[in-house]
Design an enzyme around this catalytic site. Structure first.
Site, PDB file in Angstrom:
ATOM      1  N   ASP A   4      43.226  53.103  65.037  1.00 45.58           N
ATOM      2  CA  ASP A   4      42.293  53.905  64.257  1.00 45.58           C
ATOM      3  C   ASP A   4      41.913  55.104  65.109  1.00 45.58           C
ATOM      4  OD1 ASP A   4      40.197  55.078  62.816  1.00 45.58           O
ATOM      5  OD2 ASP A   4      39.639  53.151  61.923  1.00 45.58           O
ATOM      6  N   HIS A  33      44.424  40.820  43.398  1.00 43.40           N
ATOM      7  CA  HIS A  33      43.361  41.754  43.805  1.00 43.40           C
ATOM      8  C   HIS A  33      41.989  41.073  43.740  1.00 43.40           C
ATOM      9  CE1 HIS A  33      42.340  46.309  44.058  1.00 43.40           C
ATOM     10  NE2 HIS A  33      41.502  45.581  44.769  1.00 43.40           N
ATOM     11  N   GLU A  62      48.915  48.278  39.253  1.00 40.87           N
ATOM     12  CA  GLU A  62      48.116  47.105  38.876  1.00 40.87           C
ATOM     13  C   GLU A  62      47.689  47.200  37.415  1.00 40.87           C
ATOM     14  OE1 GLU A  62      44.878  46.464  41.554  1.00 40.87           O
ATOM     15  OE2 GLU A  62      46.156  46.218  43.309  1.00 40.87           O
ATOM     16  N   ALA A  98      37.734  40.845  47.177  1.00 42.87           N
ATOM     17  CA  ALA A  98      36.286  41.065  47.123  1.00 42.87           C
ATOM     18  C   ALA A  98      35.597  40.183  46.087  1.00 42.87           C
ATOM     19  CB  ALA A  98      36.002  42.539  46.807  1.00 42.87           C
ATOM     20  N   ASP A 136      47.436  41.256  48.377  1.00 40.87           N
ATOM     21  CA  ASP A 136      46.430  41.152  47.314  1.00 40.87           C
ATOM     22  C   ASP A 136      46.393  42.402  46.429  1.00 40.87           C
ATOM     23  OD1 ASP A 136      44.080  39.791  46.101  1.00 40.87           O
ATOM     24  OD2 ASP A 136      42.957  41.473  46.956  1.00 40.87           O
ATOM     25  N   ALA A 152      43.985  45.892  51.400  1.00 35.55           N
ATOM     26  CA  ALA A 152      43.317  47.203  51.338  1.00 35.55           C
ATOM     27  C   ALA A 152      43.579  47.890  49.998  1.00 35.55           C
ATOM     28  CB  ALA A 152      43.776  48.072  52.506  1.00 35.55           C
ATOM     29  N   ARG A 153      44.717  48.571  49.896  1.00 35.07           N
ATOM     30  CA  ARG A 153      45.079  49.284  48.673  1.00 35.07           C
ATOM     31  C   ARG A 153      46.589  49.218  48.485  1.00 35.07           C
ATOM     32  NH1 ARG A 153      40.557  48.943  47.478  1.00 35.07           N
ATOM     33  NH2 ARG A 153      39.039  50.541  46.865  1.00 35.07           N
TER      34      ARG A 153
END
Length: 527
Positions: A169, A278, A259, A281, A254, A229-230
């Site tokens: 990062d 997905h 989608e 969360a 996920d 994440a995405r």
């Protein structure tokens, strides 16, 4: 305050608002036409991700004062229009952080120990212990790509499992990683040395297909890849190819490029791929948490208190907003240039307001600058209010000063940005709604920062500009404008060149440009 809950949130959140004296209507499944017909009667609107709170809805909502998104992002809300109408937008950052982090860890275990496959086998009445021999996580090296809220929590849990943790990062201070025993490395090192790689970055232009064929080739044979994440951060085509040739031990995923996904996708045919719809969360605790967070902000706002999780500025007078908007735009564009030219970790920002602007709400402009600096890293995850919090989290020191006197201009904006790789200085002003950058470092430029720009340093000698023009002509890139700035009155030394082009140059063209005789560097930035 009258509140419309247009998408599902926890019953606890609804009851909390009602106990605090708010009138709460729960109307789920509204079509846009239905929402438009009733929104004018409400002062607060609660949504999740399905309803698009666009300009049309906001302009129809004459009494709306606060929009609450029960989730992390605000992609489905026109934040700029809301700000212009004095409407506060809030979300629930961190409400589902732990749930997402735990799901990433759960996928690691599921892939490493082949748990779903063993479960299916047992349900089919089979007892095949040898087939499902797995691997331990203990002692393995995990590479965490993105050390933001979720990545940070994943890294902490991996350390507790006696794993070695590397992180990539470039925008996180080393101190933050060291705090939890994580070693910051570059992306190539992470890819080469990790047994398990887990992704926790937002989807932006920079992170789309961050992991492709070349990156997978750098990985160890038998690597495990996790993505909560995405979709689109991993090139699914490259991932499928690596699964076919046995490069990868297994995948836990996920999120998907499309989608809901097409279930004919070969990705779903591999036994060593664990997939979930997905749901990272989606826990009871997370849903309660995000609901409570936005309910508390709505109640606080109704009582005249500030909303803790606002993602835009508090309301300001329309006339002041109109005056400040060009300066905010100018500051944001200066931030974009500084990020593109400096790269690395931003350490310090200083902004000076001179003239009449010094008497205004300059906080608005400061936040716009920070947004410009950080948005290419965080994409839609940053806006005018979150920018300051994120800057603080990343250890960026922000200083500002004001002076009611300006020697040459009615108003002057001066910005200095410092990273671990260098410093940049900007000066600019606005004439009505037109914003202009007057100076970059020691170079006088005076231009409107709007469009596709290539910013370059070059030696001040004959032929340099001609060679650049020839290169761009050969690559069918039209130069729409050019500004060359000298740092003094005498020829020689180094000049700054600004090229306005009709289309973005490829990385290859930029590399060719830097190889030209006399060219020192070249950076593309969209303004």
């Amino acid at each position: 305050m009258k509140v419309l809950v247009a998408e599902q949130i926890s019953d606890e959140a609804i009851e909390f608002m009602r106990k605090e004296g708010l009138e709460v209507d729960v109307r789920l499944g509204l079509k846009k036409e239905e929402l438009l017909s009733i929104i004018e009667t409400y002062e607060a609107l609660v949504v999740r991700s399905q309803i698009k709170v666009d300009k049309e809805i906001i302009e129809r909502a004459k009494n709306l004062k606060i929009i609450a998104r029960a989730g992390v992002g605000v992609d489905n809300i026109d934040v700029e229009t809301a700000t212009q109408h004095g409407i506060v937008v809030v979300n629930a950052p961190g409400g589902n952080t732990v749930s997402t982090a735990e799901h990433a860890i759960a996928l690691m275990f599921a892939v490493a120990r082949k748990i779903p496959q063993a479960y299916i086998s047992m349900k089919e009445g089979k007892w095949d212990r040898k087939k499902f021999t797995g691997i331990e996580l203990r002692g393995k090296t995990v590479g965490v790509i993105g050390l933001g809220r979720v990545g940070y929590e994943v890294a902490k849990r991996c350390r507790a499992l006696d794993m070695n943790v590397l992180a990539f990062d470039p925008y996180i201070p080393a101190e933050r990683a060291q705090k939890i025993g994580v070693k910051l490395v570059d992306l190539k090192t992470l890819l080469k040395e990790s047994d398990i790689i887990t992704l926790h970055v937002p989807k932006t232009k920079e992170t789309t297909k961050l992991i492709g064929k070349d990156e997978i080739e750098l990985m160890k044979n038998g690597v495990i890849i996790i993505n909560t994440a995405r979709g689109g951060i991993i090139d699914e085509g490259a991932l499928i190819e690596a699964l076919k040739n046995g490069k990868i031990w297994g995948v836990g995923i996920d999120v998907y490029e499309v989608e809901p996904p097409n279930f004919d996708n070969p990705l779903f045919k591999f036994e060593n791929v664990v997939t979930t719809p997905h749901i990272a969360a989606s826990t009871k605790e997370a849903q309660i948490s995000v609901g409570n967070i936005i309910a508390e902000d709505i109640v606080a706002f109704a009582k005249g208190l500030p909303a803790k999780n606002a993602v835009n500025l508090p309301p300001i007078e329309p006339a002041e907003f109109e005056f400040l908007l060009p300066y905010a735009t100018l500051a944001e564009k200066m931030g974009r240039i500084a990020y593109a030219r400096l790269d690395g970790i931003i350490k310090k920002v200083r902004i000076t307001f001179s003239g009449k602007i010094a008497e205004k709400n300059t906080e608005f402009v400061i936040r716009a600058l920070l947004k410009g600096l950080l948005e290419r890293t965080l994409g839609m995850g940053i806006n005018l209010v979150s920018a300051k919090t994120i800057a603080e989290d990343r250890g960026i020191k922000v200083e500002s000063s004001t002076s009611t006197k300006s020697e040459h201009y009615e108003n002057l904006l001066e910005i200095e940005v410092e990273s671990d790789r260098g410093k940049m200085y900007f000066a600019g002003t606005c004439f009505g709604k037109e914003f202009r950058i007057l100076k970059i470092d020691a170079y006088h430029v005076n231009f409107v920062p709007k469009g596709h720009y290539i910013i370059s340093l070059h030696e001040d000698k004959p032929g340099v500009i001609g060679r650049v023009g020839t290169l761009f002509g050969k690559n069918n890139i039209n130069i729409a404008g050019m500004i060359v700035g000298r740092s003094g009155d005498k020829p020689g030394g180094v000049q700054l060149m600004l090229l306005l082009v009709d289309d973005p140059p490829s990385e290859e063209v930029l590399r060719e440009m830097t190889k030209l005789d006399g060219i020192i560097d070249a950076t593309y930035v969209e303004l």
